[in-house]
Design a protein around this motif. Structure first.
Motif, PDB file in Angstrom:
ATOM      1  N   LEU A 153      35.146  20.522  19.436  1.00 38.35           N
ATOM      2  CA  LEU A 153      35.108  21.354  20.636  1.00 38.35           C
ATOM      3  C   LEU A 153      36.173  20.948  21.649  1.00 38.35           C
ATOM      4  CD1 LEU A 153      33.718  23.486  22.441  1.00 38.35           C
ATOM      5  CD2 LEU A 153      32.179  21.680  23.193  1.00 38.35           C
ATOM      6  N   TRP A 154      36.365  19.638  21.861  1.00 38.16           N
ATOM      7  CA  TRP A 154      37.286  19.174  22.914  1.00 38.16           C
ATOM      8  C   TRP A 154      38.739  19.500  22.592  1.00 38.16           C
ATOM      9  CZ3 TRP A 154      33.705  19.630  25.751  1.00 38.16           C
ATOM     10  CH2 TRP A 154      32.512  18.946  25.654  1.00 38.16           C
ATOM     11  N   ASN A 155      39.023  19.805  21.327  1.00 37.45           N
ATOM     12  CA  ASN A 155      40.375  20.225  20.953  1.00 37.45           C
ATOM     13  C   ASN A 155      40.653  21.670  21.360  1.00 37.45           C
ATOM     14  OD1 ASN A 155      41.603  17.926  19.573  1.00 37.45           O
ATOM     15  ND2 ASN A 155      39.889  18.158  18.164  1.00 37.45           N
ATOM     16  N   HIS A 156      39.624  22.391  21.792  1.00 37.73           N
ATOM     17  CA  HIS A 156      39.780  23.808  22.121  1.00 37.73           C
ATOM     18  C   HIS A 156      39.477  24.139  23.580  1.00 37.73           C
ATOM     19  CE1 HIS A 156      40.519  24.735  17.960  1.00 37.73           C
ATOM     20  NE2 HIS A 156      39.552  23.877  17.674  1.00 37.73           N
ATOM     21  N   VAL A 157      39.211  23.122  24.386  1.00 31.91           N
ATOM     22  CA  VAL A 157      38.982  23.353  25.813  1.00 31.91           C
ATOM     23  C   VAL A 157      40.263  22.959  26.553  1.00 31.91           C
ATOM     24  CG1 VAL A 157      37.628  22.726  27.845  1.00 31.91           C
ATOM     25  CG2 VAL A 157      36.516  22.885  25.604  1.00 31.91           C
ATOM     26  N   PRO A 158      40.947  23.938  27.168  1.00 32.06           N
ATOM     27  CA  PRO A 158      42.197  23.612  27.867  1.00 32.06           C
ATOM     28  C   PRO A 158      41.947  22.877  29.186  1.00 32.06           C
ATOM     29  CG  PRO A 158      41.764  25.977  27.969  1.00 32.06           C
ATOM     30  CD  PRO A 158      40.669  25.367  27.149  1.00 32.06           C
ATOM     31  N   ILE A 159      42.880  22.027  29.510  1.00 27.98           N
ATOM     32  CA  ILE A 159      42.815  21.241  30.748  1.00 27.98           C
ATOM     33  C   ILE A 159      42.678  22.148  31.969  1.00 27.98           C
ATOM     34  CG2 ILE A 159      44.289  19.830  32.275  1.00 27.98           C
ATOM     35  CD1 ILE A 159      42.688  18.319  30.087  1.00 27.98           C
ATOM     36  N   GLU A 160      43.328  23.307  31.951  1.00 26.35           N
ATOM     37  CA  GLU A 160      43.249  24.192  33.123  1.00 26.35           C
ATOM     38  C   GLU A 160      41.810  24.596  33.448  1.00 26.35           C
ATOM     39  OE1 GLU A 160      45.503  27.754  32.589  1.00 26.35           O
ATOM     40  OE2 GLU A 160      44.601  28.184  30.648  1.00 26.35           O
ATOM     41  N   ASN A 161      40.910  24.479  32.477  1.00 25.10           N
ATOM     42  CA  ASN A 161      39.504  24.815  32.734  1.00 25.10           C
ATOM     43  C   ASN A 161      38.741  23.698  33.436  1.00 25.10           C
ATOM     44  OD1 ASN A 161      40.080  27.152  31.402  1.00 25.10           O
ATOM     45  ND2 ASN A 161      38.690  26.809  29.690  1.00 25.10           N
ATOM     46  N   VAL A 162      39.296  22.489  33.446  1.00 27.45           N
ATOM     47  CA  VAL A 162      38.566  21.361  34.036  1.00 27.45           C
ATOM     48  C   VAL A 162      39.339  20.657  35.156  1.00 27.45           C
ATOM     49  CG1 VAL A 162      37.258  20.961  31.925  1.00 27.45           C
ATOM     50  CG2 VAL A 162      39.371  19.706  32.293  1.00 27.45           C
ATOM     51  N   MET A 163      40.608  20.970  35.319  1.00 28.30           N
ATOM     52  CA  MET A 163      41.434  20.276  36.316  1.00 28.30           C
ATOM     53  C   MET A 163      41.099  20.711  37.737  1.00 28.30           C
ATOM     54  SD  MET A 163      45.105  22.183  35.960  1.00 28.30           S
ATOM     55  CE  MET A 163      45.389  23.808  36.658  1.00 28.30           C
ATOM     56  N   THR A 164      41.486  19.891  38.694  1.00 26.94           N
ATOM     57  CA  THR A 164      41.445  20.251  40.104  1.00 26.94           C
ATOM     58  C   THR A 164      42.767  20.935  40.405  1.00 26.94           C
ATOM     59  OG1 THR A 164      40.055  18.368  40.667  1.00 26.94           O
ATOM     60  CG2 THR A 164      41.344  19.350  42.467  1.00 26.94           C
ATOM     61  N   ARG A 165      42.691  22.176  40.840  1.00 28.98           N
ATOM     62  CA  ARG A 165      43.911  22.941  41.139  1.00 28.98           C
ATOM     63  C   ARG A 165      44.445  22.574  42.518  1.00 28.98           C
ATOM     64  NH1 ARG A 165      44.559  26.892  37.434  1.00 28.98           N
ATOM     65  NH2 ARG A 165      42.764  27.333  36.118  1.00 28.98           N
ATOM     66  N   ASP A 166      45.764  22.690  42.680  1.00 31.48           N
ATOM     67  CA  ASP A 166      46.413  22.413  43.964  1.00 31.48           C
ATOM     68  C   ASP A 166      45.908  21.104  44.579  1.00 31.48           C
ATOM     69  OD1 ASP A 166      47.870  24.879  43.834  1.00 31.48           O
ATOM     70  OD2 ASP A 166      46.065  25.916  44.527  1.00 31.48           O
ATOM     71  N   PRO A 167      46.131  19.995  43.890  1.00 29.47           N
ATOM     72  CA  PRO A 167      45.590  18.725  44.389  1.00 29.47           C
ATOM     73  C   PRO A 167      46.236  18.276  45.695  1.00 29.47           C
ATOM     74  CG  PRO A 167      47.146  18.321  42.627  1.00 29.47           C
ATOM     75  CD  PRO A 167      46.954  19.818  42.705  1.00 29.47           C
ATOM     76  N   ILE A 168      45.522  17.422  46.386  1.00 33.85           N
ATOM     77  CA  ILE A 168      46.055  16.771  47.578  1.00 33.85           C
ATOM     78  C   ILE A 168      47.251  15.933  47.118  1.00 33.85           C
ATOM     79  CG2 ILE A 168      45.563  15.064  49.390  1.00 33.85           C
ATOM     80  CD1 ILE A 168      43.909  17.615  49.662  1.00 33.85           C
ATOM     81  N   VAL A 169      48.340  15.973  47.865  1.00 35.03           N
ATOM     82  CA  VAL A 169      49.537  15.209  47.523  1.00 35.03           C
ATOM     83  C   VAL A 169      50.049  14.501  48.778  1.00 35.03           C
ATOM     84  CG1 VAL A 169      50.218  16.771  45.663  1.00 35.03           C
ATOM     85  CG2 VAL A 169      51.113  17.148  47.957  1.00 35.03           C
ATOM     86  N   LEU A 170      50.923  13.553  48.564  1.00 36.72           N
ATOM     87  CA  LEU A 170      51.609  12.885  49.663  1.00 36.72           C
ATOM     88  C   LEU A 170      53.103  12.880  49.378  1.00 36.72           C
ATOM     89  CD1 LEU A 170      49.287   9.804  50.291  1.00 36.72           C
ATOM     90  CD2 LEU A 170      49.779  11.640  51.923  1.00 36.72           C
ATOM     91  N   PRO A 171      53.931  12.892  50.442  1.00 35.01           N
ATOM     92  CA  PRO A 171      55.377  12.772  50.228  1.00 35.01           C
ATOM     93  C   PRO A 171      55.732  11.316  49.943  1.00 35.01           C
ATOM     94  CG  PRO A 171      54.921  12.888  52.565  1.00 35.01           C
ATOM     95  CD  PRO A 171      53.600  13.085  51.858  1.00 35.01           C
ATOM     96  N   GLU A 172      56.823  11.102  49.239  1.00 32.58           N
ATOM     97  CA  GLU A 172      57.225   9.731  48.919  1.00 32.58           C
ATOM     98  C   GLU A 172      57.584   8.931  50.170  1.00 32.58           C
ATOM     99  OE1 GLU A 172      60.653   9.499  46.397  1.00 32.58           O
ATOM    100  OE2 GLU A 172      61.902  10.640  47.763  1.00 32.58           O
ATOM    101  N   THR A 173      57.778   9.614  51.284  1.00 28.85           N
ATOM    102  CA  THR A 173      58.106   8.941  52.546  1.00 28.85           C
ATOM    103  C   THR A 173      56.874   8.472  53.316  1.00 28.85           C
ATOM    104  OG1 THR A 173      58.185  11.098  53.622  1.00 28.85           O
ATOM    105  CG2 THR A 173      60.290  10.187  52.836  1.00 28.85           C
ATOM    106  N   ALA A 174      55.678   8.832  52.839  1.00 30.86           N
ATOM    107  CA  ALA A 174      54.440   8.404  53.509  1.00 30.86           C
ATOM    108  C   ALA A 174      54.298   6.885  53.397  1.00 30.86           C
ATOM    109  CB  ALA A 174      53.232   9.093  52.883  1.00 30.86           C
ATOM    110  N   SER A 175      53.553   6.333  54.304  1.00 33.31           N
ATOM    111  CA  SER A 175      53.344   4.878  54.299  1.00 33.31           C
ATOM    112  C   SER A 175      52.155   4.508  53.410  1.00 33.31           C
ATOM    113  CB  SER A 175      53.083   4.383  55.720  1.00 33.31           C
ATOM    114  OG  SER A 175      51.788   4.798  56.146  1.00 33.31           O
ATOM    115  N   PRO A 176      52.115   3.263  52.954  1.00 28.29           N
ATOM    116  CA  PRO A 176      50.939   2.799  52.225  1.00 28.29           C
ATOM    117  C   PRO A 176      49.656   2.956  53.038  1.00 28.29           C
ATOM    118  CG  PRO A 176      52.742   1.279  51.884  1.00 28.29           C
ATOM    119  CD  PRO A 176      53.191   2.254  52.959  1.00 28.29           C
ATOM    120  N   THR A 177      49.734   2.762  54.345  1.00 26.39           N
ATOM    121  CA  THR A 177      48.559   2.919  55.199  1.00 26.39           C
ATOM    122  C   THR A 177      48.066   4.359  55.181  1.00 26.39           C
ATOM    123  OG1 THR A 177      49.274   1.101  56.628  1.00 26.39           O
ATOM    124  CG2 THR A 177      47.665   2.646  57.555  1.00 26.39           C
TER     125      THR A 177
END
Length: 144
Positions: free
Chosen positions: A74-98
């Motif tokens: 079954l897991w070979n036939h379930v596409p990732i798009e069915n379980v992924m979080t769409r439009d995830p939260i992201v950060l720019p590479e210029t953001a600080s570790p804090t």
């Protein structure tokens, strides 16, 4: 020690997966690379993220990265798009570790994709932030 940005502490060029790839492939990639999250890329654009938690929920396996049941047909036939979080939260590479640490704490997540000009360049995780904390602490000890 001068301040660093995410570009300095992130895991660069993370392992990724396409939205049409299967849950089984995601599990194999995570297991092979010892990771718990995969950015989902389509046409060179970040369209989602899938985590080991997402895969646990969909498969019902408590230790999805260790359990060989992912080879289930079954897991070979379930596409990732069915379980992924769409439009995830992201950060720019210029953001600080804090900034990254505050975001991870606020959202109760373990990692976030890092972008430069809308392109995925890395991922910053709790582990990356802890390594940076150790580096900072060691630098303070050397100065003392």
């Amino acid at each position: 020690m001068e301040p660093k940005t995410l570009a300095h502490i992130m895991t660069p060029s993370p392992v990724t997966i396409g939205p049409q790839n299967s849950v089984a492939k995601a599990i194999r990639l995570m297991r092979k690379h010892g990771i718990r999250r995969l950015p989902v890329i389509e046409d060179d654009k970040l369209v989602g993220i899938v985590t080991s938690g997402d895969l646990r929920r969909v498969t019902g396996l408590s230790s999805v990265l260790r359990d060989l049941s992912h080879e289930n047909f079954l897991w070979n036939h379930v596409p990732i798009e069915n379980v992924m979080t769409r439009d995830p939260i992201v950060l720019p590479e210029t953001a600080s570790p804090t900034e990254a640490a505050e975001l991870l704490i606020e959202l109760k997540i373990g990692g976030v994709p890092v972008l430069c000009d809308q392109h995925l360049v890395g991922i910053v995780t709790v582990t990356d932030l802890l390594r940076y904390l150790i580096e900072v602490e060691q630098a303070v000890k050397v100065k003392a």
